[in-house]
Structure formats: structure tokens, C-alpha cells
Design a protein around this motif. Sequence first.
Motif, PDB file in Angstrom:
ATOM      1  N   GLU A   1     101.163  31.336  82.226  1.00 37.46           N
ATOM      2  CA  GLU A   1     100.584  30.118  81.672  1.00 37.46           C
ATOM      3  C   GLU A   1      99.236  30.396  81.014  1.00 37.46           C
ATOM      4  N   MET A   2      98.526  31.375  81.536  1.00 35.23           N
ATOM      5  CA  MET A   2      97.214  31.682  80.963  1.00 35.23           C
ATOM      6  C   MET A   2      97.364  32.242  79.551  1.00 35.23           C
TER       7      MET A   2
ATOM      8  N   THR B   1     103.335  22.131  88.799  1.00 36.06           N
ATOM      9  CA  THR B   1     103.324  22.796  87.495  1.00 36.06           C
ATOM     10  C   THR B   1     102.751  24.206  87.552  1.00 36.06           C
ATOM     11  N   CYS B   2     102.403  24.686  88.720  1.00 42.10           N
ATOM     12  CA  CYS B   2     101.812  26.031  88.788  1.00 42.10           C
ATOM     13  C   CYS B   2     102.914  27.072  88.913  1.00 42.10           C
ATOM     14  N   ARG B   3     102.743  28.167  88.187  1.00 37.43           N
ATOM     15  CA  ARG B   3     103.781  29.208  88.184  1.00 37.43           C
ATOM     16  C   ARG B   3     103.513  30.316  89.207  1.00 37.43           C
ATOM     17  N   VAL B   4     102.366  30.296  89.824  1.00 32.42           N
ATOM     18  CA  VAL B   4     101.979  31.445  90.630  1.00 32.42           C
ATOM     19  C   VAL B   4     101.784  31.112  92.108  1.00 32.42           C
TER      20      VAL B   4
ATOM     21  N   MET C   1      88.430  28.133  83.816  1.00 35.07           N
ATOM     22  CA  MET C   1      89.547  27.174  83.806  1.00 35.07           C
ATOM     23  C   MET C   1      89.615  26.232  85.031  1.00 35.07           C
TER      24      MET C   1
ATOM     25  N   TYR D   1      96.090  22.593  84.392  1.00 38.24           N
ATOM     26  CA  TYR D   1      94.832  23.195  83.919  1.00 38.24           C
ATOM     27  C   TYR D   1      94.915  23.400  82.396  1.00 38.24           C
TER      28      TYR D   1
ATOM     29  N   TRP E   1      96.317  25.612  95.529  1.00 35.47           N
ATOM     30  CA  TRP E   1      95.113  25.050  94.946  1.00 35.47           C
ATOM     31  C   TRP E   1      94.583  23.881  95.772  1.00 35.47           C
TER      32      TRP E   1
ATOM     33  N   MET F   1      96.883  19.292  91.152  1.00 38.94           N
ATOM     34  CA  MET F   1      95.435  19.363  91.327  1.00 38.94           C
ATOM     35  C   MET F   1      94.746  18.151  90.709  1.00 38.94           C
TER      36      MET F   1
ATOM     37  N   CYS G   1      98.693  34.889  85.169  1.00 35.16           N
ATOM     38  CA  CYS G   1     100.004  34.245  85.168  1.00 35.16           C
ATOM     39  C   CYS G   1     100.379  33.954  83.720  1.00 35.16           C
TER      40      CYS G   1
ATOM     41  N   CYS H   1     101.382  23.569  83.075  1.00 36.31           N
ATOM     42  CA  CYS H   1     100.306  23.640  84.078  1.00 36.31           C
ATOM     43  C   CYS H   1      99.204  22.643  83.723  1.00 36.31           C
TER      44      CYS H   1
HETATM   45  S1  SF4 Z   1      98.065  30.202  88.208  1.00 38.28           S
HETATM   46 FE1  SF4 Z   1      99.050  28.177  88.201  1.00 38.28          FE
HETATM   47  S2  SF4 Z   1      97.383  26.735  87.882  1.00 38.28           S
HETATM   48 FE2  SF4 Z   1      96.631  28.767  87.265  1.00 38.28          FE
HETATM   49  S3  SF4 Z   1      97.033  28.878  85.091  1.00 38.28           S
HETATM   50 FE3  SF4 Z   1      98.776  29.792  86.122  1.00 38.28          FE
HETATM   51  S4  SF4 Z   1     100.241  28.090  86.305  1.00 38.28           S
HETATM   52 FE4  SF4 Z   1      98.241  27.204  85.878  1.00 38.28          FE
END
Ligand code: SF4
Lengths: 263, 419
Positions: free
Chosen positions: B127-128, B362-365, B58, B90, B274, B392, B125, B88
Motif C-alpha cells: 500500500e505504501m 483495510t490494512c495489508r500487513v 504517514m 492512511y 494499529w 484507525m 507494505c 488503506c
Molecule cells: S501497513 Fe497497513 S496501514 Fe500501513 S500503509 Fe500498509 S496497509 Fe496501510
Amino acid sequence: MAVVAGVDVGSLCTKTVILDGNGKILSYDIMRSGHYYKGAAEESIENALKSAGLKKGDISYTLGTGYGRGAVAEADAEVTEITCHARGAARLFPEVHTVIDIGGQDSKVIGIGDNGRVTNFVMNDKCAAGTGRFLEVMALALSVDIGEMGDLFFASKEKVDVSSMCTVFAESEVISLFARGHKKADIAAGIAHAIARRIMGMVGQVGLREKVVMSGGVAKNAGVVRAIEERIETSLLVPHEPQIVGAFGAAIIASERMSATIG
Amino acid sequence: MDAKYKVNRLQTTNEIRPLVDKHWADLRTAKERGELVAWASGPSFIFAYAMGMKCHFMAGYAAYCGGIGAGEEVLKVAEMAGDLPETCSYHRLHMGMGEAVARGIPINPQAILPMPDLMVAGRLCPEMSHYAEGLHRRFGVRVLPIDLPAVVDMEDMPRIREFVYRQFKEVVIPTFEEVCGKPFDYDRMSEILSVLKKVATLRNQCWEFFKDKPSRWTLWDYGVSIAPVFYLMGNPAGVAYYEKLLKELQERREKGIPAIAPDGEKYRLYWDGWLPWAFLGKFMRKFIPHGAVVLCGRYPWEFFPHPELIDPEHPVETWADLYYGMESHLVYTFSPKGTVDLIGKLIDDYSLDGLIMFSSKTCRVMNLAQPEVIDVLDKKYGIPGVIVEGDMIDSAMISDAQIETRLQALYEMIDSRRR
Ligand code: SF4
């Protein structure tokens, strides 16, 4: 000792402060920035010079700050508004440890160490929520003059919640509160509390340490000042002219740099 | 701004591009050669590599799209297809690419990947999960979800390590065997790990040059050199690359050449979160003129900082240990406590002056507890930090004026503490 200028080009207003060699304010100017920051900076310096009875050549060092700091053609250097607000507030109130600055389109909370220097800060410059622009839009929605908003707060009798943080949504919320028969004063107080709630979160991030100074144009709104005081359970120190604290800080730094060059 | 700072570019980093391009070209054309393709999130791509599948990861794809300047156009397709900008980036990037192919919307052909025969969703996370679910629902991709729990306290590590290891052994490997129609190739996994061990050992030697004052290279140089310890894993060309890089850095030390001219850096900085893949140059231009150099960061330090613990003879066990072991525990650095421990060590090792917490909108982690982390570290080490928001790859999430004000304020805080 040399005469210096601090110019704070904000998104809504441009402010200039001129200091004499002893650090005394000779004059200051506040004007709308408009869309041409470079012109605004020039005009504001011009106005301040005129009030002080000086001319361009009398200024030995000019320091630019604020979002448009890059637009101050006369500037010998640039420093961020964060450092400038901290320095300005610390000169006015040496015991300050926290500055709450709410300007035209941004707000910030700055933590200050015992030596008057910035320890940490948070800024909301992503949206107009809780800023001077927010108050302007709300005043329009309430059909009152922006200057009246603060007084209305104190005439409020009933608690009204304005829950939206977004300027656009809050505007429609205010209109619908109006339509439901709520009084102007109560809505104005609700708006002040909405701003205070937002600031409270930022204060929480920086960590509240007394004394707390409030600067920026919104500090002229006594209602917002009171609403913040109620939230943070601390009284705020508000300078006589809160809008020029950043420009004042810039001028102080200009003075120091000037003496460093001479000395 | 006093001195006129300029970056001294490394020669070796020019050599990464052909390796990276070849990796993606092989992946793009895999189906034409009848090869199987996997996609992966989290640390599961090595299983696909061991089975001889072409696999993409990813964040690797995001870095690649950023590098070839294709991020924006692919994200636009995702938005047209209804993906929310808060998702996110990605995730959006992959949906955009899939939608572009499905709807025949022209995008940079280099950004087009074949749809996978298997997607291993290593869920670090939430989002994955959404990402894998989107691939399955929208494009009919077969998905294998595995859970990679966060570790908040080291005492939880052994039991979570066991849980993850069992998923590798009992779910991941049998699924790859079924998809590929052959037994799992433990020998190949061992080979990949031996190469990784060599590459990461060399890379660690290169890290030593960040400790020099002035530093000999920048985090951005390392950012473009990450692929050999990441998706080029197992490729012996990675060894040659890092040997060459090490030699160049040694030469720099001997000749006294700093990462930035004329005399090296004024500020030594840490980067959290990131890397802004599509904006590495843009960010570099925000640092260098001020004499600021970013030297190390949490994400780039995730890539196997303890090569001495890699045991190619026990490939699956060592792989679980690298992420969830008591000594090498990459996942722990995602937790606020782990972040504080890691940064504290980096502050000491690399003589840092300030912290930049890059907060992807937009990242959750990665953004977890960044303000508190700054606060704790400032109290302990007297080092200031700022949060810089951005993304990113999505330029709609980047505001130059806001970033510049925060960075300049950081330099001012460092200066005022030096006085
Ligand atoms: S850790 Fe952040 S950048 Fe990676 S998939 Fe999850 S939300 Fe997206």
C-alpha cells in the motif's frame, strides 16, 4: 428451586426458554424480533410464561443474550450468545467440542473445551451471506416456501454451482441459473453447498473437534445440514429444537447464578 | 458488571497536546518560512529531520487527524475523488487532503499540510507503494521509493539489514543532499538519536508501571504519549514530558492509585495492530466499565523498545540496526513468528489475561495470521484472544454491536478459565 428464564434476542427471531428448579424446560417461545427488540423480548417472555401456566412474578432470574440482549428489560444480567450457545449445546450433548450456529443474520463456529467452556470462536456478523436471511432471499428467488428448501436438496440430480457468497449477487445468479433451465432442486442444493463452503472456512479457523452440534434456525434445513456434513466429513448433532439453544444456555446460566445467590 | 469502574486520568498527558499542535502548526506553515518539506512512510523521516526539513509521517498524520476529529471529512473527499473505501485509510487520508487542497474543498484547516518537496516511500507494505505512486501521479510529488523487506526468519536479518543500510547510505542520503543543496548533517542525526535515547529510556521506565497490579496507566495513555518517540523525535521537550510522566506514575505507585478506580482492573489485556486513533475514547468506554484495561500492544511497542542499543555516534548504522538488527529488530515483529515471540514475552512480563487482535479492515500487513497467532499463544500460555475488526480512522468500518459482543465474549472466556 427457582424458576428462571433465558431470552435470546436475535436479529431475526427472539427466543425464550423457561426452566424449572431442576433445569427442566417448562416452556419455550420463538417469535420474529421485528424492529422493536424491547417489545419482542417482553412478548416472547409473556408467551413462554403463558405456555408454562406461569406469571411474571414466578421468574426469579432472567438472563438476556443475543444481539438485542441489552433490550431485555427484565434481565438481571447479560451474557453473549457465544457463551450461551456453548452452554446450551454442552448440556444437550455433553460430548460436544464444536458448535456451528447459523442464525437469521449471523453465523458462528464455537470451539468448546472438555469442561464445556468456550475455547475460541469466529463469527460472521458483517453480512448476510450464508445465514437464515440468505436462505430466505434464495427461497424467494426460487419461488418456494423456505420450509421446502431442505427437502429439495435431496431431490437434486445434477450438480449446480452457486459461486457468489454475497446475498445480492447470489440472488441474481440463482435467477440466471433458472433462466438457463436448471432445476429448482439442483439450484437449492447449490445454495446449500454455498452455505456449507462458507461455514467450512470458519470451522477451519476454529479447528474441527468432534462432536459437532449444529444450532440456529438454519439447522432445520436438512439440506444445509447434509451439505455441511459432506464438507466437514463429520455427522452433525442437531437438537430437536435447534433455534432455542442460545436461550436454553442463557437459562442454564441464569439457574447457576440463582443457585449461587441462594447457596 | 460488578464494581463501578472509572478511569483515573493522568495529569501529564494533558501536556502533550500543545507539543503536538506546535509540530503540526510548524509543518503547516513551513513553506511560508521558505522551509523544505518532506513526507515519509516507514523509518525514513529521521533523514529529513537531520536535514532541518519539516517532515510528516504517514501514521502520525492519521493519529493527528483522529485527534482533532478531522478524519471523516478528509476521507469523504478521497471517496468523492474516486478512492476506493477498501484502500488503506492512511492512504485515503492523504489523498483526501491533497484533493481537498487541489479542488478547493473546505476541510478543517488544521488538517491541511503543504505538499512535500520529497516523499520518501519506505515500502514496508504494498500500500505504501500505491500511496507514493498516487502522490506522484495526482499531485506531481517527487518520490523516492526504498524497499524495506519483511523478515520472516531471523537468519535472513543480516543480509536484509545490509540491503537497507546501503539504501540509506547510497540512495536516501544523496537524494536529501540533492533536494536540500547541502551535505548530509550527520551531527544533527546523532543529536536526534541522543534525545531519542533519553526519551525512550524514560519511556521504558514508565512501561514498568504497566507491570504493577493494578496497573498505574493504560495503553491509551501511552497512545497519546507516543509522539515524543515518534514524530517529535529529537525534540528535547519529549524528555521533560516523560520525566514528568514518570514522576506522576511514581506518585501513583506510592499512593496506591490504580489506572482505573476504585481498585484497579479485573482483566489485563494485550492490543494487537494499529491503535484506533479516531476512536481511542470510544474504545476506552468499551473497556473501563467492565474493569478491563489494555496494557501493551505490538504497534506501540515498536517505538524503540531497546534504547540501550541506540548508538548516536554511528547514526546511520544504528538506525538500520534498530529496524533490522539482530537484537533490536522492529521489522521482525511484523511477521507471524515475530508477533508470537513478542506477545509471548509481553504475556509473561505484563501478566496478561487476554488478547485483542485489532484487525483493520483495510490494512495489508498488521492483520497477518492473527487467528493463528491467537491459536498458538492460547496453546502455549492458556490465554484466550478475540479478533475485533475496525479501522484507525474510518467510522464506516466500525460496528459497535459486533465489537461489544466480541469483547464481552473475551471477558466471559477469561472468567470461565479462572473458575
Ligand atoms: S501497513 Fe497497513 S496501514 Fe500501513 S500503509 Fe500498509 S496497509 Fe496501510
